[in-house]
Motif scaffolding. Structure first.
Motif, PDB file in Angstrom:
ATOM      1  N   TYR A 124       0.878  -1.464  -0.168  1.00 37.48           N
ATOM      2  CA  TYR A 124       0.252  -0.645   0.208  1.00 37.48           C
ATOM      3  C   TYR A 124       0.791   1.201  -0.240  1.00 37.48           C
ATOM      4  N   ASP A 125       2.273   1.267   0.802  1.00 34.53           N
ATOM      5  CA  ASP A 125       2.981   2.514   1.064  1.00 34.53           C
ATOM      6  C   ASP A 125       3.576   2.807   0.260  1.00 34.53           C
ATOM      7  N   ILE A 126       4.130   1.982  -1.119  1.00 29.79           N
ATOM      8  CA  ILE A 126       4.431   1.991  -2.133  1.00 29.79           C
ATOM      9  C   ILE A 126       4.390   2.458  -3.190  1.00 29.79           C
ATOM     10  N   MET A 127       2.175   1.583  -3.814  1.00 22.76           N
ATOM     11  CA  MET A 127       1.625   2.486  -4.362  1.00 22.76           C
ATOM     12  C   MET A 127       1.107   3.838  -4.163  1.00 22.76           C
ATOM     13  N   GLU A 128       0.609   4.232  -2.590  1.00 23.93           N
ATOM     14  CA  GLU A 128       0.811   5.312  -3.012  1.00 23.93           C
ATOM     15  C   GLU A 128       1.431   6.519  -2.749  1.00 23.93           C
ATOM     16  N   ASN A 129       3.229   5.960  -2.524  1.00 24.91           N
ATOM     17  CA  ASN A 129       3.931   6.542  -2.691  1.00 24.91           C
ATOM     18  C   ASN A 129       4.337   7.194  -4.036  1.00 24.91           C
ATOM     19  N   LEU A 130       3.920   6.177  -4.799  1.00 24.93           N
ATOM     20  CA  LEU A 130       3.917   6.529  -6.336  1.00 24.93           C
ATOM     21  C   LEU A 130       3.195   7.541  -6.941  1.00 24.93           C
ATOM     22  N   ASN A 131       2.163   7.713  -6.525  1.00 25.02           N
ATOM     23  CA  ASN A 131       0.618   8.664  -6.999  1.00 25.02           C
ATOM     24  C   ASN A 131      -0.414   8.096  -7.172  1.00 25.02           C
ATOM     25  N   LEU A 132       0.434   6.711  -6.878  1.00 28.03           N
ATOM     26  CA  LEU A 132      -1.150   5.380  -8.666  1.00 28.03           C
ATOM     27  C   LEU A 132      -3.347   5.804  -7.244  1.00 28.03           C
ATOM     28  N   ASP A 133      -3.661   5.455  -8.938  1.00 26.49           N
ATOM     29  CA  ASP A 133      -4.690   5.397  -8.530  1.00 26.49           C
ATOM     30  C   ASP A 133      -5.566   3.998  -8.386  1.00 26.49           C
ATOM     31  N   GLY A 181      -4.082   3.021   8.927  1.00 25.39           N
ATOM     32  CA  GLY A 181      -5.163   3.979   7.747  1.00 25.39           C
ATOM     33  C   GLY A 181      -4.893   3.223   6.027  1.00 25.39           C
ATOM     34  N   VAL A 182      -4.790   1.920   6.570  1.00 23.75           N
ATOM     35  CA  VAL A 182      -4.561   0.857   5.249  1.00 23.75           C
ATOM     36  C   VAL A 182      -6.199   1.292   4.197  1.00 23.75           C
ATOM     37  N   ASP A 183      -6.326   1.854   3.527  1.00 24.49           N
ATOM     38  CA  ASP A 183      -7.114   1.712   3.199  1.00 24.49           C
ATOM     39  C   ASP A 183      -7.924   0.681   1.285  1.00 24.49           C
ATOM     40  N   TYR A 184      -9.076  -0.071   1.810  1.00 21.62           N
ATOM     41  CA  TYR A 184      -9.064  -1.092   1.502  1.00 21.62           C
ATOM     42  C   TYR A 184     -10.746  -1.811   1.290  1.00 21.62           C
ATOM     43  N   LYS A 185     -10.758  -2.762   0.317  1.00 19.41           N
ATOM     44  CA  LYS A 185     -12.480  -3.455   0.535  1.00 19.41           C
ATOM     45  C   LYS A 185     -11.587  -4.818   0.849  1.00 19.41           C
ATOM     46  N   LEU A 186     -13.104  -5.021   1.086  1.00 21.35           N
ATOM     47  CA  LEU A 186     -13.135  -6.407   1.299  1.00 21.35           C
ATOM     48  C   LEU A 186     -13.641  -7.400  -0.127  1.00 21.35           C
ATOM     49  N   ASP A 187     -12.496  -8.357  -0.037  1.00 24.46           N
ATOM     50  CA  ASP A 187     -13.202  -9.358  -1.093  1.00 24.46           C
ATOM     51  C   ASP A 187     -13.595 -10.598  -1.420  1.00 24.46           C
ATOM     52  N   PHE A 188     -14.316 -11.180  -0.947  1.00 25.23           N
ATOM     53  CA  PHE A 188     -14.176 -12.612  -0.833  1.00 25.23           C
ATOM     54  C   PHE A 188     -14.416 -14.006  -1.696  1.00 25.23           C
ATOM     55  N   GLY A 189     -14.456 -12.699  -2.936  1.00 27.53           N
ATOM     56  CA  GLY A 189     -14.185 -13.532  -4.616  1.00 27.53           C
ATOM     57  C   GLY A 189     -12.804 -13.503  -4.860  1.00 27.53           C
ATOM     58  N   ILE A 190     -11.767 -12.835  -4.056  1.00 25.02           N
ATOM     59  CA  ILE A 190     -10.769 -13.431  -4.779  1.00 25.02           C
ATOM     60  C   ILE A 190     -10.162 -14.683  -4.228  1.00 25.02           C
TER      61      ILE A 190
END
Length: 411
Positions: free
Chosen positions: A144-153, A246-255
């Motif tokens: 999460y940190d890496i993707m945030e730091n790279l300003n990824l959407d 503060g990690v933003d995520y969705k639970l997804d039991f279909g993965i």
RNA sequence: GCCCGGAUGGGGUAGUGGUCAUCCUCUGGGACUGUGGAUCCCAGGAGCCGGGUUCGAAUCCCGGUCCGGGCCCCA
């Protein structure tokens, strides 16, 4: 006839390379801040390493070949198996947990399309030795940190294959595995066919309900009703932990992540703008080392580096570039001065075509140099040098000694 | 492996079954011998490959290769 590059491979020009290196640098920095250390494994391995992990069928999808002694080898199609092989071979008695990261090219024999190449790069980590939810939490946090730091959407989805496995516990392994694959693909039709031929009609509704569960923590309650005998404590604690940082995520039991070796928490991240290949990260906890004789719980992820590079917007901090412009006969002086300026950390380009002053300046302009340092006979006699700011066009003649300070003062 | 759409100088393009293939950009040189970005001039460089139809194919047809999009697969 000209030789072209092989299908599915790419050339990277300087501009793109600079961007890729910048992204790579960020990824390394963050992984290292978490205490992960880089490892590297061979570009090719024994084919068996990959068939052991994924079955004979994958031979069709990898670059497999025989060497001159008849050994069956393969270019690595991914890095988790090689890293676990390395762990089993030489790291199994090191203090646990082990934190490794890698950044390497991988090869797959597939039909290329947007975001999918035959040679591609993966950046990933493996946290080896901990069975705790804390290990999952750390690895997810890091991704999460890496993707945030790279300003990824991006959107991060977290699931747990344990639920589906629990629902399918009466089903034999082959069929369960096939069902997991269909779920992973979200192939509802195929799933319907498969479930009805196996005679799992009664289970259908539960499976459909479960894989539709996507959302915040409230979906845990719904899942609990569907799979009452599953212990949700692990997921609860993981969510608590991720929420608290503060990690933003969705639970997804279909993965389902298609693969048999995932054992618990699994996660994926998706981004826009990549066509059909929108997944930029995949990971989870798994057991793989037992294939090589050491049974140890692990968790990790891999980032699709090329896909990230494609959508990542990064402002590049470039070094200043100076061009030494010299008159005929002063080429050696030009090299001498270049060496001095380079010691200050500035990039310096020297004319190596013995062109006219005009052409040299024109070239300086073309390559977007910041300054031209002009070496002329007149100035040299007085131990001076002309420095031209190519952005403003201003030119000054300064003492050779003060040259570096002057250049620095210009910006 | 399957389906769809492409392929003309390094990059971007125009065009027609019939001389030496268009234009832009680019690269090198010059106009201008100690000062860049502008302008002008000169030069360089191309019809993916193989086969077929035809007097003649870059153009039409077939096969292959590669690229783009989608499927399969996705470790």
């Amino acid at each position: 006839m000209k030789i072209k590059k092989p299908r599915g491979t790419r050339d990277f020009l300087p501009e793109e390379m600079e961007k890729r290196r910048e992204i790579e640098k960020k990824m390394r920095e963050i992984a290292e801040l978490y205490g992960y250390r880089e490892v590297q494994t061979p570009t090719f391995e024994h084919l068996e390493l990959f068939t052991l992990k994924s079955g004979e069928a994958i031979v069709e999808e990898i670059y497999a070949f025989k060497d001159k002694s008849g050994r069956d080898l393969a270019l690595r199609p991914e890095l988790t198996a090689p890293v676990m092989r390395m762990f089993a071979n030489e790291c199994s008695v090191m203090p646990r947990p082990l934190r490794f990261y890698y950044f390497s090219n991988c090869f797959r024999y597939e039909r290329p399309q947007k975001g999918r190449y035959r040679e591609f790069w993966q950046f990933g980590v493996e946290l080896i030795g901990s069975p705790s939810y804390l290990a999952d939490a750390e690895v997810i946090m890091l991704a999460y940190d890496i993707m945030e730091n790279l300003n990824l959407d991006f959107e991060l989805h977290i699931g747990h294959v344990g639920l589906l496995r629990r629902l399918l516990k009466g089903v034999d392994a082959d069929k369960a595995s096939k069902i997991m694959r269909l779920i992973d693909k979200k192939d509802v039709e195929g799933l319907e066919d498969c479930l009805s031929t196996i005679g799992l009609k009664d289970m259908e509704d539960k499976i459909y309900a479960l894989i539709d569960l996507v959302g915040g923590r409230e979906v845990i309650e719904e899942a609990r009703e569907l799979v009452p005998d599953f212990d949700f404590d692990y997921i609860d604690k993981l969510c608590d932990c991720l929420d608290s940082v503060g990690v933003d995520y969705k639970l997804d039991f279909g993965i389902a992540r298609g693969l048999d070796y995932y054992t618990g928490v699994v996660f994926e991240a998706y981004a826009e703008g990549l066509g059909a290949q929108n997944q930029i990260c995949g990971g989870g906890s798994y057991r793989l080392a037992h294939l090589f004789g050491v049974d140890v719980p692990s968790t990790g992820f891999a980032l699709g580096f090329d896909r990230i590079a494609e959508i990542c917007e990064l402002g590049l901090g470039r070094k200043k570039l100076a061009v030494i412009v010299s008159f005929k006969g002063l080429e050696n002086e030009a090299f001498k001065i270049a060496r001095i300026v380079r010691q200050s950390g500035m990039q310096v380009v020297v004319d190596v075509m013995q062109r006219s002053l005009k052409k040299q300046l024109s070239y300086a302009n073309d390559i977007k140099a910041d300054f031209a340092i002009i070496v002329g006979e007149e100035e040299l006699k007085e131990n001076k040098i002309a420095i031209k700011d190519l952005k403003s066009g201003e030119q000054k003649i300064v003492e050779m000694k003060g040259m570096i300070d002057f250049l620095r003062s210009l910006d």
